[in-house]
Scaffold this motif. Structure first.
Motif, PDB file in Angstrom:
ATOM      1  N   LYS A  15      23.010  -5.075 -16.913  1.00  0.00           N
ATOM      2  CA  LYS A  15      22.494  -4.924 -15.555  1.00  0.00           C
ATOM      3  C   LYS A  15      21.526  -3.750 -15.433  1.00  0.00           C
ATOM      4  CE  LYS A  15      23.805  -7.447 -12.703  1.00  0.00           C
ATOM      5  NZ  LYS A  15      23.629  -8.878 -12.340  1.00  0.00           N
ATOM      6  N   ASN A  72      28.876  -3.171 -12.869  1.00  0.00           N
ATOM      7  CA  ASN A  72      27.780  -2.807 -13.768  1.00  0.00           C
ATOM      8  C   ASN A  72      26.458  -2.556 -13.048  1.00  0.00           C
ATOM      9  OD1 ASN A  72      29.017  -2.762 -16.330  1.00  0.00           O
ATOM     10  ND2 ASN A  72      29.135  -4.991 -16.324  1.00  0.00           N
ATOM     11  N   SER A  99      26.541 -16.181 -19.931  1.00  0.00           N
ATOM     12  CA  SER A  99      27.504 -16.147 -18.823  1.00  0.00           C
ATOM     13  C   SER A  99      26.770 -15.838 -17.513  1.00  0.00           C
ATOM     14  CB  SER A  99      28.601 -15.124 -19.103  1.00  0.00           C
ATOM     15  OG  SER A  99      28.042 -13.927 -19.564  1.00  0.00           O
ATOM     16  N   VAL A 100      27.325 -16.384 -16.429  1.00  0.00           N
ATOM     17  CA  VAL A 100      26.592 -16.385 -15.152  1.00  0.00           C
ATOM     18  C   VAL A 100      27.417 -15.726 -14.057  1.00  0.00           C
ATOM     19  CG1 VAL A 100      25.445 -17.839 -13.431  1.00  0.00           C
ATOM     20  CG2 VAL A 100      25.484 -18.562 -15.828  1.00  0.00           C
ATOM     21  N   SER A 101      26.726 -14.899 -13.274  1.00  0.00           N
ATOM     22  CA  SER A 101      27.329 -14.368 -12.049  1.00  0.00           C
ATOM     23  C   SER A 101      26.307 -14.470 -10.914  1.00  0.00           C
ATOM     24  CB  SER A 101      27.808 -12.939 -12.255  1.00  0.00           C
ATOM     25  OG  SER A 101      28.416 -12.473 -11.088  1.00  0.00           O
ATOM     26  N   THR A 102      25.288 -13.587 -10.911  1.00  0.00           N
ATOM     27  CA  THR A 102      24.221 -13.745  -9.905  1.00  0.00           C
ATOM     28  C   THR A 102      23.188 -14.772 -10.362  1.00  0.00           C
ATOM     29  OG1 THR A 102      22.771 -12.084 -10.902  1.00  0.00           O
ATOM     30  CG2 THR A 102      24.402 -11.300  -9.297  1.00  0.00           C
ATOM     31  N   GLY A 103      23.145 -15.067 -11.655  1.00  0.00           N
ATOM     32  CA  GLY A 103      22.193 -16.040 -12.183  1.00  0.00           C
ATOM     33  C   GLY A 103      20.871 -15.419 -12.638  1.00  0.00           C
ATOM     34  N   GLY A 104      20.682 -14.124 -12.412  1.00  0.00           N
ATOM     35  CA  GLY A 104      19.419 -13.485 -12.808  1.00  0.00           C
ATOM     36  C   GLY A 104      19.175 -13.573 -14.302  1.00  0.00           C
ATOM     37  N   THR A 105      20.232 -13.317 -15.074  1.00  0.00           N
ATOM     38  CA  THR A 105      20.070 -13.339 -16.531  1.00  0.00           C
ATOM     39  C   THR A 105      19.691 -14.734 -17.006  1.00  0.00           C
ATOM     40  OG1 THR A 105      21.800 -11.654 -16.712  1.00  0.00           O
ATOM     41  CG2 THR A 105      21.183 -12.798 -18.727  1.00  0.00           C
ATOM     42  N   GLY A 133      32.421  -9.526 -13.296  1.00  0.00           N
ATOM     43  CA  GLY A 133      31.211  -9.659 -14.121  1.00  0.00           C
ATOM     44  C   GLY A 133      30.837 -11.092 -14.426  1.00  0.00           C
ATOM     45  N   SER A 171      32.908 -11.106 -19.827  1.00  0.00           N
ATOM     46  CA  SER A 171      31.890 -12.168 -19.862  1.00  0.00           C
ATOM     47  C   SER A 171      31.455 -12.464 -21.295  1.00  0.00           C
ATOM     48  CB  SER A 171      30.690 -11.794 -18.991  1.00  0.00           C
ATOM     49  OG  SER A 171      30.080 -10.620 -19.466  1.00  0.00           O
ATOM     50  N   PRO A 217      27.261  -8.668 -22.498  1.00  0.00           N
ATOM     51  CA  PRO A 217      26.700  -7.873 -21.398  1.00  0.00           C
ATOM     52  C   PRO A 217      27.279  -6.474 -21.260  1.00  0.00           C
ATOM     53  CG  PRO A 217      27.124 -10.108 -20.676  1.00  0.00           C
ATOM     54  CD  PRO A 217      27.769  -9.963 -22.023  1.00  0.00           C
ATOM     55  N   ASP A 218      28.574  -6.282 -21.597  1.00  0.00           N
ATOM     56  CA  ASP A 218      29.106  -4.914 -21.506  1.00  0.00           C
ATOM     57  C   ASP A 218      30.217  -4.694 -22.524  1.00  0.00           C
ATOM     58  OD1 ASP A 218      31.185  -6.285 -20.276  1.00  0.00           O
ATOM     59  OD2 ASP A 218      31.181  -5.104 -18.429  1.00  0.00           O
ATOM     60  N   TYR A 259      37.895  -2.707 -19.520  1.00  0.00           N
ATOM     61  CA  TYR A 259      38.845  -3.817 -19.422  1.00  0.00           C
ATOM     62  C   TYR A 259      40.142  -3.541 -20.194  1.00  0.00           C
ATOM     63  CZ  TYR A 259      34.439  -6.100 -18.111  1.00  0.00           C
ATOM     64  OH  TYR A 259      33.237  -6.413 -17.524  1.00  0.00           O
TER      65      TYR A 259
HETATM   66  C1  LIG Z   1      29.626  -7.902 -17.510  1.00  0.00           C
HETATM   67  C2  LIG Z   1      28.668  -8.884 -16.915  1.00  0.00           C
HETATM   68  N1  LIG Z   1      28.394 -10.009 -17.594  1.00  0.00           N
HETATM   69  C3  LIG Z   1      27.570 -10.940 -17.102  1.00  0.00           C
HETATM   70  C4  LIG Z   1      26.967 -10.781 -15.875  1.00  0.00           C
HETATM   71  C5  LIG Z   1      26.134 -11.905 -15.358  1.00  0.00           C
HETATM   72  O1  LIG Z   1      24.804 -11.597 -15.182  1.00  0.00           O
HETATM   73  P1  LIG Z   1      24.004 -12.223 -13.963  1.00  0.00           P
HETATM   74  O2  LIG Z   1      24.475 -11.533 -12.728  1.00  0.00           O
HETATM   75  O3  LIG Z   1      22.589 -11.902 -14.282  1.00  0.00           O
HETATM   76  O4  LIG Z   1      24.279 -13.686 -13.902  1.00  0.00           O
HETATM   77  C6  LIG Z   1      27.229  -9.619 -15.136  1.00  0.00           C
HETATM   78  C7  LIG Z   1      26.665  -9.426 -13.816  1.00  0.00           C
HETATM   79  O5  LIG Z   1      27.080  -8.580 -13.051  1.00  0.00           O
HETATM   80  C8  LIG Z   1      28.097  -8.647 -15.676  1.00  0.00           C
HETATM   81  O6  LIG Z   1      28.400  -7.505 -15.008  1.00  0.00           O
END
Ligand SMILES: Cc1ncc(COP(=O)(O)O)c(C=O)c1O
Length: 336
Positions: free
Chosen positions: A64, A94, A199-205, A244, A288, A316-317, A322
């Motif tokens: 992020k 993040n 992996s998807v959360s906001t979808g930006g990635t 995440g 994630s 991603p992290d 965790y």
């Molecule tokens: C640990 C982690 N993995 C994956 C993602 C997903 O990324 P995105 O929000 O771009 O879909 C996030 C988003 O917050 C995250 O914190």
């Protein structure tokens, strides 16, 4: 040319014709030196060449960092933020951590809006960095906290002078960050790729990375990875515990992604996959990353047997935040 391709092209063009940068934009631009390309490592797998791109190597510790930097930089270039701005954002950890560090560095105020799912590590970090942290406690109608957090962000923006909501769920600059930075590095590192698991959360990635990878590797299959209980890909909402990944809304940025398949993973499988990444591959990574690894293992049966496919996933992290959850066997055993 689709709308998004057009958007990305014109947005890059606009960047090139920028007139004198504000002092804030110049200070933000200096941050570019800390966001260096992240490495990838190869994991020993029987049937595929599997590569993990280690996004936790970013300066504040996660993928992020890229979106936070790019969103602030673009907003400053357009004159949407200035010296008096208070940045406000809802985040599970993040993104808020990256914003906290970068706004502090360039002298802006930042108010993160968090919820009880946040890891204690991130919460402590944010409370050290930001004079005001707003924590919502009420679950929304999906059983999650996102809608409550977004409501709180809107209330703060309406009452705080010069407030600026970075809006990671809808901001096209987040997608552009991953198109330019994350995917740009992948394209520089790999001559060919058959699969990317994101992996998807906001979808930006996934929006930014998938668009660029499809341009560079036309036959690549992009697999979106989500968690059971998330509504992003049409699943029924359910209480989730691992931050995440997943969402209790369908984030608009996802509609810009080029996705071939979706794999949904249970939180129990995520915990097992994180443990396996640590014990069998020496990678101590967050939820994630484990979810993407679990998806790869499940999806492997669909991959060709006549040659070893090359497969990429993002980490991603790190696993540290965790330790008390995903990496605690007693906690993991309580997952549904
Ligand atoms: C640990 C982690 N993995 C994956 C993602 C997903 O990324 P995105 O929000 O771009 O879909 C996030 C988003 O917050 C995250 O914190």
């Amino acid at each position: 040319m689709t709308t998004t391709e057009y958007d990305l092209a014109t947005r890059r063009g606009r960047h090139l014709v920028q007139t004198p940068a504000s002092p804030l934009a110049t200070r933000l631009e200096l941050l570019r030196n800390t966001l260096r390309p992240t490495p990838h490592v190869q994991l020993a797998m029987k049937r595929m060449d599997l590569f993990a791109k280690l996004e936790y190597v970013n300066p504040v510790g996660s993928i992020k960092d890229r979106a936070a930097y790019w969103i602030l930089k673009r907003a400053a270039e357009r004159g949407e933020i200035g010296e008096e701005t208070t940045v406000i954002e809802s985040s599970s950890g993040n993104f808020a951590s990256a914003l906290a560090a970068f706004t502090h560095l360039v002298g802006l105020r930042f108010i993160p809006v968090i919820d009880p799912n946040i890891s204690s590590t991130y919460e402590s970090f944010l409370r050290r960095m930001c004079p005001t942290v707003v924590k919502v406690e009420e679950r929304d109608d999906t059983g999650g906290f996102l809608k409550t957090r977004l409501q709180k962000v809107k209330e703060l923006c309406a009452t705080i002078p010069n407030a600026y909501w970075t809006n990671q769920y809808e901001n096209p600059d987040a997608m552009e960050a991953h198109y330019e930075l994350t995917a740009g590095e992948i394209c520089a590192d790999f001559d060919s790729l058959d699969y990317a698991f994101i992996s998807v959360s906001t979808g930006g990635t996934i929006a930014g990375v998938s668009r660029r990878l499809k341009e560079r590797y036309p036959s690549i299959r992009v697999v979106a990875v989500d968690t059971e209980g998330s509504v992003i890909f049409g699943g029924a909402p359910r209480k989730r515990h691992i931050p995440g990944i997943g969402s209790s809304i369908v984030p608009p940025l996802v509609s810009h992604a080029r996705i071939d398949d979706v794999v949904l993973i249970s939180e129990r499988e995520t915990a097992a996959a994180c443990q396996e990444l640590l014990t069998a591959h020496g990678l101590f990574v967050g939820g994630s990353s484990g979810t993407a690894f679990a998806a790869i293992k499940r999806y492997a049966a669909k991959m060709p047997v006549f040659r070893r496919p090359s497969v990429l996933f993002l980490c991603p992290d790190r696993g540290t935040p965790y330790l008390d959850t995903v990496f605690d066997p007693a906690w993991a055993a309580r997952l549904g």
